[in-house]
Design a protein around this motif. Structure first.
Motif, short mmCIF file in Angstrom:
data_model
loop_
_atom_site.label_atom_id
_atom_site.label_comp_id
_atom_site.label_asym_id
_atom_site.label_seq_id
_atom_site.Cartn_x
_atom_site.Cartn_y
_atom_site.Cartn_z
N SER A 17 26.31 -13.47 64.81
CA SER A 17 27.65 -12.88 64.83
C SER A 17 28.69 -13.89 64.36
O SER A 17 28.50 -15.11 64.50
N LEU A 18 29.76 -13.36 63.82
CA LEU A 18 30.93 -14.15 63.46
C LEU A 18 32.17 -13.32 63.73
O LEU A 18 32.11 -12.08 63.71
N ARG A 19 33.28 -14.00 63.96
CA ARG A 19 34.56 -13.31 64.14
C ARG A 19 35.58 -13.91 63.18
O ARG A 19 35.85 -15.11 63.22
N LEU A 20 36.10 -13.06 62.32
CA LEU A 20 37.11 -13.47 61.36
C LEU A 20 38.50 -13.15 61.90
O LEU A 20 38.69 -12.15 62.59
N SER A 21 39.45 -14.01 61.56
CA SER A 21 40.85 -13.78 61.91
C SER A 21 41.71 -13.95 60.67
O SER A 21 41.37 -14.73 59.77
N ASP A 46 34.96 -5.37 47.38
CA ASP A 46 34.86 -4.04 48.00
C ASP A 46 35.49 -4.02 49.38
O ASP A 46 35.42 -5.00 50.13
N LEU A 47 36.05 -2.87 49.72
CA LEU A 47 36.62 -2.67 51.05
C LEU A 47 35.52 -2.65 52.10
O LEU A 47 34.52 -1.94 51.95
N VAL A 48 35.71 -3.40 53.16
CA VAL A 48 34.76 -3.43 54.27
C VAL A 48 35.31 -2.63 55.45
O VAL A 48 34.60 -1.80 56.03
N ALA A 49 36.55 -2.89 55.82
CA ALA A 49 37.16 -2.20 56.96
C ALA A 49 38.67 -2.24 56.83
O ALA A 49 39.22 -3.18 56.25
N ASP A 61 30.22 2.29 54.85
CA ASP A 61 29.00 2.77 55.49
C ASP A 61 28.05 1.62 55.84
O ASP A 61 27.36 1.68 56.85
N SER A 62 28.04 0.59 55.03
CA SER A 62 27.09 -0.50 55.21
C SER A 62 27.35 -1.33 56.48
O SER A 62 26.47 -2.07 56.91
N VAL A 63 28.55 -1.22 57.04
CA VAL A 63 28.88 -2.04 58.21
C VAL A 63 29.16 -1.22 59.47
O VAL A 63 29.39 -1.79 60.54
N LYS A 64 29.13 0.09 59.35
CA LYS A 64 29.40 0.94 60.52
C LYS A 64 28.43 0.63 61.64
O LYS A 64 27.22 0.52 61.41
N GLY A 65 28.96 0.50 62.83
CA GLY A 65 28.14 0.20 63.99
C GLY A 65 27.88 -1.28 64.20
O GLY A 65 27.37 -1.68 65.26
N ARG A 66 28.21 -2.10 63.22
CA ARG A 66 27.98 -3.55 63.33
C ARG A 66 29.30 -4.34 63.33
O ARG A 66 29.39 -5.38 63.97
N TYR A 67 30.27 -3.87 62.58
CA TYR A 67 31.56 -4.55 62.48
C TYR A 67 32.61 -3.78 63.27
O TYR A 67 32.57 -2.55 63.33
N THR A 68 33.56 -4.54 63.83
CA THR A 68 34.69 -3.92 64.51
C THR A 68 35.98 -4.61 64.07
O THR A 68 36.12 -5.83 64.23
N ILE A 69 36.88 -3.83 63.52
CA ILE A 69 38.18 -4.38 63.10
C ILE A 69 39.20 -4.07 64.19
O ILE A 69 39.18 -2.99 64.79
N SER A 70 40.09 -5.01 64.43
CA SER A 70 41.15 -4.82 65.42
C SER A 70 42.37 -5.62 64.98
O SER A 70 42.28 -6.43 64.05
N ARG A 71 43.49 -5.39 65.63
CA ARG A 71 44.69 -6.12 65.25
C ARG A 71 45.59 -6.32 66.46
O ARG A 71 45.55 -5.54 67.42
N TYR A 79 41.67 -8.95 63.09
CA TYR A 79 40.40 -9.58 63.41
C TYR A 79 39.26 -8.69 62.90
O TYR A 79 39.43 -7.48 62.73
N MET A 80 38.11 -9.30 62.74
CA MET A 80 36.91 -8.52 62.47
C MET A 80 35.72 -9.19 63.14
O MET A 80 35.37 -10.33 62.80
N GLN A 81 35.18 -8.49 64.10
CA GLN A 81 33.98 -8.93 64.79
C GLN A 81 32.78 -8.41 64.01
O GLN A 81 32.67 -7.20 63.80
#
Length: 123
Positions: A17-21, A46-49, A61-71, A79-81
């Protein structure tokens, strides 16, 4: 002027896992949508989230269920977990923000990009 500064990329093994800010600063009245894009070597960006100011999210579609974007609107930060990372998630991740500012006495909306942060997932 507005600046976006990203952090949190790195090298991780598959399944990790990684978390981007991404923090926005400068002449900001408000920020509409904020999002993350990925550019793999030799490919288009390409757009991810994406997340709206109200918190509505959308994912590739490739990241659904694995990535979570928040602000955090109080910090102008998105952020993106990223969990269960795969080698195909490797690329440079760019933050994008649609920023409303006062420019020459008029509210104007412009898109801004961060400098990018490298994410490498080893198999």
């Amino acid at each position: 002027q507005v600046e976006l500064v990203e952090s949190g990329g790195g090298l991780v093994e598959a399944g990790g896992s990684l978390r981007l800010s991404c923090a926005a600063s400068g002449s900001i009245l408000r920020i509409n949508a904020m999002g993350w894009y990925r550019q793999a070597p030799g490919k288009a960006r390409d757009l991810v989230a994406v997340i709206t100011s109200g918190g509505t999210t959308n994912y590739a579609d490739s990241v659904k269920g694995r990535y979570t974007i928040s602000r955090d609107n109080t910090k102008n930060t998105v952020y993106m977990q990223m969990n269960s990372l795969k080698p195909e998630d490797t690329g440079v991740y760019y933050c994008n923000a649609e920023v409303v500012s006062w420019i020459w006495g008029i509210q104007r909306t412009r898109g801004y990009w961060g400098q990018g942060t490298q994410v490498t997932v080893s198999s």
